[in-house]
Design a protein around this motif. Sequence first.
Motif, PDB file in Angstrom:
ATOM      1  N   VAL A   1       0.888  -1.098   0.051  1.00 50.99           N
ATOM      2  CA  VAL A   1       0.003   0.031   0.036  1.00 50.99           C
ATOM      3  C   VAL A   1       0.826   1.079   0.039  1.00 50.99           C
ATOM      4  O   VAL A   1       0.636   2.076  -0.396  1.00 50.99           O
ATOM      5  N   SER A   2       1.984   1.195   0.733  1.00 48.01           N
ATOM      6  CA  SER A   2       2.851   2.422   0.843  1.00 48.01           C
ATOM      7  C   SER A   2       3.506   2.597  -0.696  1.00 48.01           C
ATOM      8  O   SER A   2       3.625   3.843  -0.929  1.00 48.01           O
ATOM      9  N   ALA A   3       3.752   1.672  -1.277  1.00 48.14           N
ATOM     10  CA  ALA A   3       4.378   1.647  -2.660  1.00 48.14           C
ATOM     11  C   ALA A   3       3.236   2.663  -3.508  1.00 48.14           C
ATOM     12  O   ALA A   3       3.761   3.427  -4.211  1.00 48.14           O
ATOM     13  N   VAL A   4       2.163   2.275  -3.268  1.00 45.19           N
ATOM     14  CA  VAL A   4       1.130   3.017  -4.190  1.00 45.19           C
ATOM     15  C   VAL A   4       1.007   4.336  -3.766  1.00 45.19           C
ATOM     16  O   VAL A   4       0.990   5.302  -4.546  1.00 45.19           O
ATOM     17  N   ILE A   5       0.751   4.647  -2.407  1.00 43.69           N
ATOM     18  CA  ILE A   5       0.773   6.011  -1.855  1.00 43.69           C
ATOM     19  C   ILE A   5       1.930   6.671  -2.368  1.00 43.69           C
ATOM     20  O   ILE A   5       1.808   7.802  -2.817  1.00 43.69           O
ATOM     21  N   GLU A   6       3.386   6.338  -2.206  1.00 38.99           N
ATOM     22  CA  GLU A   6       4.459   7.187  -2.490  1.00 38.99           C
ATOM     23  C   GLU A   6       4.206   7.500  -4.062  1.00 38.99           C
ATOM     24  O   GLU A   6       4.910   8.569  -4.615  1.00 38.99           O
ATOM     25  N   ASN A   7       3.887   6.563  -4.977  1.00 41.00           N
ATOM     26  CA  ASN A   7       4.037   6.543  -6.364  1.00 41.00           C
ATOM     27  C   ASN A   7       2.884   7.699  -7.031  1.00 41.00           C
ATOM     28  O   ASN A   7       3.232   8.251  -8.320  1.00 41.00           O
ATOM     29  N   LEU A   8       1.715   7.508  -6.271  1.00 39.84           N
ATOM     30  CA  LEU A   8       0.477   8.369  -6.815  1.00 39.84           C
ATOM     31  C   LEU A   8       0.055   9.285  -6.026  1.00 39.84           C
ATOM     32  O   LEU A   8      -1.113   9.597  -6.399  1.00 39.84           O
ATOM     33  N   GLN A   9       0.637   9.863  -5.163  1.00 42.98           N
ATOM     34  CA  GLN A   9       0.024  10.833  -4.146  1.00 42.98           C
ATOM     35  C   GLN A   9      -0.334  12.424  -4.710  1.00 42.98           C
ATOM     36  O   GLN A   9      -0.841  13.110  -4.201  1.00 42.98           O
TER      37      GLN A   9
ATOM     38  N   THR B   1      -7.613  14.200  -6.773  1.00 43.80           N
ATOM     39  CA  THR B   1      -9.024  13.821  -6.373  1.00 43.80           C
ATOM     40  C   THR B   1      -9.172  12.244  -6.543  1.00 43.80           C
ATOM     41  O   THR B   1      -9.963  11.715  -5.790  1.00 43.80           O
ATOM     42  N   GLU B   2      -8.421  11.453  -7.552  1.00 47.90           N
ATOM     43  CA  GLU B   2      -8.504  10.174  -7.599  1.00 47.90           C
ATOM     44  C   GLU B   2      -7.554   9.330  -6.529  1.00 47.90           C
ATOM     45  O   GLU B   2      -7.585   8.411  -6.396  1.00 47.90           O
ATOM     46  N   PHE B   3      -6.949   9.968  -5.858  1.00 49.15           N
ATOM     47  CA  PHE B   3      -6.149   9.444  -4.865  1.00 49.15           C
ATOM     48  C   PHE B   3      -6.788   8.458  -4.047  1.00 49.15           C
ATOM     49  O   PHE B   3      -5.997   7.327  -3.747  1.00 49.15           O
ATOM     50  N   GLN B   4      -7.782   8.834  -3.253  1.00 44.64           N
ATOM     51  CA  GLN B   4      -8.468   7.894  -2.333  1.00 44.64           C
ATOM     52  C   GLN B   4      -8.796   6.593  -3.197  1.00 44.64           C
ATOM     53  O   GLN B   4      -8.733   5.677  -2.353  1.00 44.64           O
ATOM     54  N   GLU B   5      -9.443   6.810  -4.132  1.00 43.89           N
ATOM     55  CA  GLU B   5      -9.951   5.614  -4.788  1.00 43.89           C
ATOM     56  C   GLU B   5      -8.601   4.646  -5.294  1.00 43.89           C
ATOM     57  O   GLU B   5      -8.816   3.348  -5.092  1.00 43.89           O
ATOM     58  N   ASP B   6      -7.442   5.300  -5.509  1.00 43.60           N
ATOM     59  CA  ASP B   6      -6.273   4.462  -5.922  1.00 43.60           C
ATOM     60  C   ASP B   6      -5.797   3.694  -4.701  1.00 43.60           C
ATOM     61  O   ASP B   6      -5.501   2.506  -4.622  1.00 43.60           O
ATOM     62  N   VAL B   7      -5.936   4.485  -3.479  1.00 40.76           N
ATOM     63  CA  VAL B   7      -5.407   3.872  -2.117  1.00 40.76           C
ATOM     64  C   VAL B   7      -6.280   2.790  -1.650  1.00 40.76           C
ATOM     65  O   VAL B   7      -5.961   1.736  -1.309  1.00 40.76           O
ATOM     66  N   THR B   8      -7.634   2.912  -1.950  1.00 42.67           N
ATOM     67  CA  THR B   8      -8.585   1.941  -1.563  1.00 42.67           C
ATOM     68  C   THR B   8      -8.209   0.722  -2.393  1.00 42.67           C
ATOM     69  O   THR B   8      -8.439  -0.524  -1.901  1.00 42.67           O
TER      70      THR B   8
END
Length: 266
Positions: free
Chosen positions: A57-65, A69-76
């Motif tokens: 999950v951290s990898a996605v957060i660091e790469n896409l933060q 507005t789409e960030f929350q959907e990506d983290v989910t």
Amino acid sequence: MPNNIKEQIQTDLQQVKETGQLRTERIREIVKAAVSQVASEFKAGSTEIRTLVKDAVSAVIENLQDKGTEFQEDVTASIEGALEGVNNKRHMAIVETQAEVKRLQAQLDSEEEQLQQEVDGILVEIEETGKEKTADTKTVIESAVNNVKNSEEVALLKKRYAQLQAQLAIVRANLAARYGGRSEEVKDYLDEAKNWYEQARPQAEAVAIQVEQKRSQLENKLSEAGTTIAKKERQVKQTLRELLLATADLFKEKEPAEQQKDHVHK
């Protein structure tokens, strides 16, 4: 790979970003594939598994933060993908168990049908014996047989059983969609729910207008859920959630008048 899962996910995300095809569903698939491959090396519930999920999950957060507005959907999506990857083996075991449950259910239905046919045959023979009796005795026997045939308790039990099976199938469809089930698996559960629902459905003329409207809405939602399976993951889950709530609302029992009065007084 366990120590490099963040690097692996970030590399995969970057490759997809460069092609311009980075979507929520794709993020979920990338994380699921990476976690599933590594999780097979660990014991279920171990500390390593939890660390694996956090790293993914951290990898996605660091790469896409920076996506806004789409960030929350990506983290989910990354969380869902990680959980699906971790539980992939368990889910497959559940699918196999469900297949066995279906086989046993079919066997049970067949045995119950045979039992019902045997009972019906006995009742017919009892009616036949009444034909040689007096008119009054014949009437009594026919009335007694009809009372057994049309037992309200039996009808109610069958209806409630079918309702519960329909709700259970919808619950399973929701769980399958949420925890990595294939679209075919979700659709099978919806078809199963529809079959049970049809068995639970009383004759239209015996149903109040308001209840019939709710039944119509439920039928529409069942159809809608079936047609959205191939669409966006988020839309499927939302439709299934609405279907679950609609079914619960339709099948719930009305409170006794006394209980309703108590609520009013409170």
